[in-house]
Enzyme design. Structure first.
Site, short mmCIF file in Angstrom:
data_model
loop_
_atom_site.label_atom_id
_atom_site.label_comp_id
_atom_site.label_asym_id
_atom_site.label_seq_id
_atom_site.Cartn_x
_atom_site.Cartn_y
_atom_site.Cartn_z
N GLY A 113 33.86 -73.45 15.72
CA GLY A 113 34.14 -72.58 16.87
C GLY A 113 35.27 -71.60 16.62
N ASP A 163 26.66 -64.49 7.05
CA ASP A 163 27.30 -65.80 6.91
C ASP A 163 26.60 -66.67 5.89
OD1 ASP A 163 28.72 -64.76 8.97
OD2 ASP A 163 27.90 -66.08 10.51
C1 GLA Z 1 28.19 -63.99 13.33
C2 GLA Z 1 26.79 -63.82 12.74
C3 GLA Z 1 26.80 -62.81 11.58
C4 GLA Z 1 27.51 -61.51 11.96
C5 GLA Z 1 28.85 -61.79 12.63
C6 GLA Z 1 29.49 -60.54 13.20
O1 GLA Z 1 29.05 -64.59 12.41
O2 GLA Z 1 26.28 -65.04 12.28
O3 GLA Z 1 25.46 -62.58 11.16
O4 GLA Z 1 26.68 -60.71 12.76
O5 GLA Z 1 28.73 -62.72 13.69
O6 GLA Z 1 29.83 -59.66 12.18
#
Ligand code: GLA
Length: 354
Positions: A113, A163
């Protein structure tokens, strides 16, 4: 006896892990086909697996109470087990249908979180473990794509690919410069004389799922109105002026943020890199509207510190962590001093990386 054996009554057959990430620049650009610049953090999620003796998969996290049981076609689990069952299903549907039930134990020190991608670390670690256990021929990019599918389909967040690519391909020493349209990528060093500080604002990411999906829908609506495949294709931020509020500001953020990433990887100094981070924060706060007052306060304190080149919120946000680029060797001191000032304003944060 190992914890795994204690819980499942057998030895683990394989183990795998993946790191969390902190994004340095390029926020909310990945689902617009844009550029991102994450780096892995030292905190990792580790999994141990063995084949299950029956038709049930059993998941246990050392960070939570209780054992979760799952079998194909049965009630889909929630919480951390949803990500695991999601990976399992995606792998079975898209790659091989011979994946059989498993026992799986999770240990993680990736903060949950805080916007540091604990879910992607879990997905990628699980998929790596399943790859090894069942000898599946999928490469690291495919692992990231499968992990993203698991998150979108089973966790309900229409996330981009940043990510999962970071968890699968980044390391702690290099920034991962990624073009999310082509998946072309380069590993680059941090600017000279700099190191990272990641601080938690103490405010858990609020509304992240629904507000995130809403931002994404706004960007899609803006691209439709502008007649482009994705906002990545808008070169000039002034193009957005024809759009109504708040679409015009959403577009301005994405266009200027993509530019900042490209500038940052053109070999700029730590000072220039820091200015790009500061500008990114202002854009996320004012145009994309994903900050909260506590984060603005913490980022401002960091930006004012003499040993800091620049700072910004990081991740999807509405709470969670922020990242600063500090002078080499000063990161920990910066973190401590800034947290004292943050506390004096009535907030409680913590140092996550320094
Ligand atoms: C989250 C999402 C990513 C990206 C970020 C914002 O982490 O999983 O794909 O969009 O937010 O940059």
């Amino acid at each position: 006896m190992s914890e795994f054996e204690d819980i499942f009554g057998v030895q683990p057959e394989v183990e795998a892990s993946a790191p969390g990430r902190v994004n340095l620049l390029g926020e909310h650009t990945d689902y617009n086909d844009g550029y991102v610049l994450p780096i892995a953090i030292p905190q990792r999620t580790q999994v141990e697996l063995s084949r299950s003796p029956d038709e049930w998969s059993r998941f246990r996290s050392m960070n939570m109470e209780g054992l979760v049981q799952y079998r194909a076609g049965g009630v889909f689990p929630s919480g951390f087990a949803a990500y695991l069952a999601g990976c399992f299903e995606v792998l079975r549907e898209e790659v091989v249908n011979v994946v059989t039930p498993v026992n799986l134990l999770v240990r993680s020190d990736v903060p949950i979180g805080a916007g540091l991608s604990s879910s992607a670390a879990l997905e990628v670690a699980a998929l790596r473990g399943l790859r090894e256990l069942f000898h599946i021929a999928v490469n690291d990019v495919n692992i990231a794509l499968l992990a993203q599918q698991a998150e979108i389909r089973f966790a309900g967040v229409r996330c981009g690919i940043m990510d999962q690519m970071a968890a699968s391909l980044a390391d702690e020493r290099h920034m991962l410069f990624l073009d999310t349209r082509t998946l072309e990528r380069r590993l680059l060093p941090l600017p000279e004389h700099s190191e990272l500080v990641v601080l938690d604002s103490g405010v858990p990411c609020r509304l992240a799922g629904s507000a995130y999906n809403q931002r994404r829908a706004e960007c899609e609506e803006a691209s439709r109105r502008l007649g482009v495949v994705a906002l990545r294709d808008v070169r000039d931020a002034a193009t957005a002026n024809v759009l109504p509020e708040p679409l015009n500001r959403r577009v301005r953020h994405v266009v200027t943020e993509n530019r900042r990433v490209l500038d940052a990887v053109s070999g700029v100094s730590a000072v220039e890199f820091g200015k790009l981070m500061n500008a990114s924060h202002a854009s996320l706060r004012d145009d994309f509207e994903v900050s909260v007052p506590e984060l603005d306060c913490l980022v401002e304190l960091l930006q004012k510190h003499p040993d800091v080149y620049g700072a910004r919120l990081t991740g999807a946000e509405f709470g969670g962590a922020c990242v600063a680029l500090a002078r080499t060797g000063r990161g920990y001191k910066v973190g401590k001093e800034v947290l004292v000032a943050y506390q004096a304003k009535g907030y409680y944060g913590s140092v996550l990386v320094a």
